[in-house]
Scaffold this active site. Structure first.
Site, PDB file in Angstrom:
ATOM      1  N   GLU A  40       0.873  -1.162   0.000  1.00 41.63           N
ATOM      2  CA  GLU A  40       0.000   0.000   0.000  1.00 41.63           C
ATOM      3  C   GLU A  40       0.918   1.222   0.000  1.00 41.63           C
ATOM      4  O   GLU A  40       1.796   1.331   0.866  1.00 41.63           O
ATOM      5  CB  GLU A  40      -0.885  -0.013   1.253  1.00 41.63           C
ATOM      6  CG  GLU A  40      -1.944   1.054   1.191  1.00 41.63           C
ATOM      7  CD  GLU A  40      -2.838   1.088   2.434  1.00 41.63           C
ATOM      8  OE1 GLU A  40      -2.793   0.139   3.240  1.00 41.63           O
ATOM      9  OE2 GLU A  40      -3.564   2.080   2.578  1.00 41.63           O
ATOM     10  N   ARG A 266       4.845 -13.114   9.972  1.00 47.97           N
ATOM     11  CA  ARG A 266       5.538 -11.869   9.652  1.00 47.97           C
ATOM     12  C   ARG A 266       6.859 -11.798  10.390  1.00 47.97           C
ATOM     13  O   ARG A 266       7.095 -12.490  11.386  1.00 47.97           O
ATOM     14  CB  ARG A 266       4.669 -10.656   9.933  1.00 47.97           C
ATOM     15  CG  ARG A 266       4.258 -10.448  11.366  1.00 47.97           C
ATOM     16  CD  ARG A 266       3.158  -9.405  11.483  1.00 47.97           C
ATOM     17  NE  ARG A 266       3.600  -8.066  11.126  1.00 47.97           N
ATOM     18  CZ  ARG A 266       2.980  -7.294  10.218  1.00 47.97           C
ATOM     19  NH1 ARG A 266       1.922  -7.711   9.586  1.00 47.97           N
ATOM     20  NH2 ARG A 266       3.417  -6.078   9.965  1.00 47.97           N
ATOM     21  N   LYS A 276       3.878   0.529  10.063  1.00 45.41           N
ATOM     22  CA  LYS A 276       3.998   1.766   9.288  1.00 45.41           C
ATOM     23  C   LYS A 276       3.473   2.956  10.076  1.00 45.41           C
ATOM     24  O   LYS A 276       4.023   4.050   9.989  1.00 45.41           O
ATOM     25  CB  LYS A 276       3.226   1.628   7.972  1.00 45.41           C
ATOM     26  CG  LYS A 276       4.126   1.288   6.811  1.00 45.41           C
ATOM     27  CD  LYS A 276       3.396   1.431   5.500  1.00 45.41           C
ATOM     28  CE  LYS A 276       3.010   0.084   4.982  1.00 45.41           C
ATOM     29  NZ  LYS A 276       2.206   0.125   3.763  1.00 45.41           N
TER      30      LYS A 276
END
Ligand code: ATP
Ligand code: MG
Length: 558
Positions: A40, A266, A276
């Protein structure tokens, strides 16, 4: 094996994802593998993303498939063109290439809109007037079922009309949403009529103001996968609970392919943050100098710090792909970086906390050039000449006035080797009015040129130095962990775990002249690996410490 055989039969697949892909190819469920990396564009890439990049591009390459770079640009409120450019630069730098296969989810907005209409026509989606708060309240909890919205049973015709008006801009932001009509009592909250479209007036980096409704991640992702004929949609574990919705949408829409989603653990790294939202806060609140601050776990930060991309790929490869999230120690990354730099980085001499050393029996005005090895681990790295003279700079902590017995470096009456030069013995010191040592007086043994005594006598230590007459000055930035706590936020607010000593700037360092032209990471002898900063200019050199020679954190604070 034939030319077109892209299965891996010669060795066992390395992880469950590769195993799955291999099985699918062997069973003929797919002819070729197609993956994608779907960032994104609302921030810079970090080392966690690098794991996803290495996996997606890696398996595509290993199985002779392809990997798309796809921007998941469905939320214009937070997205920006700068991020789009930075992400492409970072993926390339990491060593991966998408060729012509650059895609944007936003290129599919018209198709996604059509598919939303299809769901409405099938009675599988409806326009809801509840507010975001009400939707949350109606949704129920893990232990309580949800309740149907009073608008849930609107007829398809009315829904189609309202949805068209949503697109045409008839309603305020947030006034209505489009929801899938699935099951308000499902044990999986993601299936309790998830939102598919919301109204949002924000200029989109690519579609401008063409749209005021935007698909949600859940509605855009799987359908975009299908449009791109992705075979294996690889994502992190937090999307596991979204998979039933992913499959529901694929089953209920006339999509051109049937991608499947697989989840992997992850990457979490100690002494830093990889969210983020938090990284944005660090940048915006000025805790770091920017996204590429060398203390940041971003790809651009690691690059600026001097970390080779191969070290990042190797680090990620060694961790492997598993079905659980893990916390990896930062020292493990640093060790991998050292392993990569040790055989490649040329050695140079630099003094970061200088004190003058004067060789009293070396003729004033005389100088000479001494030969120094560029890399003792690599015969082909050759040698260079370094200037030597009567006055040198040495490291302040390589001298002690009252040394303990084990001290192997400079002390009055003690002989040491100057790397690639001579043996020197400290005879006296000069102090300032406050009693601080400001200069070391020494004598040297001319017979020991090159660093060995013809009579075979040994010294206890070797120190580095630079010739004062020839030294160039530089600023050197010493970086430490950005967070003092291994898991920021575990004991207190995460921001309070910032390490106040994460950056130390040394402005009066002296370097050997060859470093004026340094372009790559070098090893400053005995100190660590250092990379010229992009801000460095011939008149104002700046070096960043990539990593020390050994793990000092564990020793100092562990
Ligand atoms: P946020 O930090 O806000 O949750 P994100 O990391 O999900 O954002 P995206 O741009 O959506 O950001 O991520 C792109 C891809 O990278 C996704 O497929 C995501 O699963 C993967 N990814 C993100 N963080 C990690 C991580 N720490 N380890 C492995 N993969 C990751
Ligand atoms: Mg995300």
């Amino acid at each position: 094996m034939t030319d077109t055989d892209n299965t891996q039969t010669d060795s066992a697949p390395r992880d469950f994802i590769r195993e799955q892909i291999n099985d699918d190819l062997v069973a003929g469920r797919h002819d070729a593998v197609v993956t994608r990396f779907p960032p994104e564009p609302n921030g810079y890439l970090h080392i966690g993303h690098a794991k996803s990049i290495c996996l997606n591009f890696g398996v595509a390459a290993e199985f002779d498939g392809v990997c798309n770079l796809r921007f998941d640009d469905t939320n214009p409120a937070r997205e920006d063109e700068t991020y789009i450019r930075a992400i492409q630069e970072d993926v390339h730098w990491l060593g991966f290439d998408w060729g012509e296969r650059l895609f944007f989810a936003s290129d599919n907005f018209e198709q996604l809109y059509e598919w939303a209409r299809h769901l409405i026509e099938q009675g599988l989606a409806y326009v809801d007037d509840l507010s975001a708060d009400e939707i949350r309240e109606y949704r129920g909890t893990l232990t309580e079922p949800g309740r149907p919205s009073p608008y849930r049973d609107r007829e398809p015709a009315e829904n189609l009309d309202l949805f068209e008006q949503m697109r045409a801009g008839a309603f305020e932001d947030g006034a209505k949403v489009l929801r899938a009509k699935i099951d308000m009592t499902s044990g999986n909250i993601n299936l309790r009529d998830p939102v598919l479209y919301r109204i949002l007036r924000a200029p989109h980096p690519r579609t401008g103001d063409a749209w005021c409704i935007y698909p949600t991640y859940d509605f855009a992702h799987g359908q975009t996968d299908a449009i791109e004929h992705i075979t294996h949609s690889l994502c992190t574990l937090e999307f596991e609970d979204h998979r039933p919705l992913y499959d529901w949408l694929i089953e209920n829409l006339p999509v051109p392919a049937r991608p499947r989603q697989y989840e992997f653990g992850r990457l979490n790294l100690g002494h830093t943050v990889l969210s983020k939202r938090r990284l944005i806060q660090l940048v915006e609140d000025g805790h770091v100098a920017g996204w590429d601050d060398p203390r940041m776990p971003t790809v651009s930060g690691l690059r600026r710090r001097g970390v080779p991309p191969a070290a990042i790929r190797d680090f990620i490869g060694r961790l492997g792909i598993t079905k659980s999230d893990g916390l990896v120690e930062m020292s493990y990354l640093e060790n991998t970086i050292r392993e990569h730099l040790n055989p490649t980085a040329e050695r140079r001499m630099a003094v970061l906390d200088p004190i003058k050393l004067v060789i009293e029996n070396y003729h004033e005005g005389e100088t000479e050039e001494l030969e120094a090895l560029n890399n003792p681990t690599d015969e082909n790295a050759g040698t260079r000449m370094i200037p030597f003279g009567r006055e040198l700079w040495v490291e302040r902590d390589d001298f002690m006035e009252d040394p303990p017995k084990k001290f192997r470096r400079l002390a009055i009456g003690q002989e040491v080797r100057l790397r690639f030069a001579y043996f020197v013995t400290c005879t006296d010191v000069i102090k300032d009015d406050d009693g601080n040592v400001v200069e070391l007086r020494c004598t040297y043994d001319p017979e020991t040129k090159g660093g060995d005594a013809p009579d075979g006598r040994k010294v206890r230590g070797t120190i580095h130095w630079v010739s004062a007459a020839d030294a160039i000055s530089a600023e050197v930035r010493l970086y430490d962990y950005l967070f003092a706590a291994e898991e920021p936020g575990k004991e207190r607010e995460w921001i309070e775990d910032l390490n106040p000593a994460s950056l130390e700037v040394r402005t009066d360092c002296y370097l050997e002249p060859a470093l004026a032209a340094a372009e790559n990471v070098v090893q400053f002898e005995r100190l660590g690996y250092f990379a010229p900063d992009p801000e460095s200019t011939p008149g104002a050199l700046v070096f960043n410490r990539t990593v020390g020679l050994r793990d000092s954190w564990a020793k100092a604070r562990g």
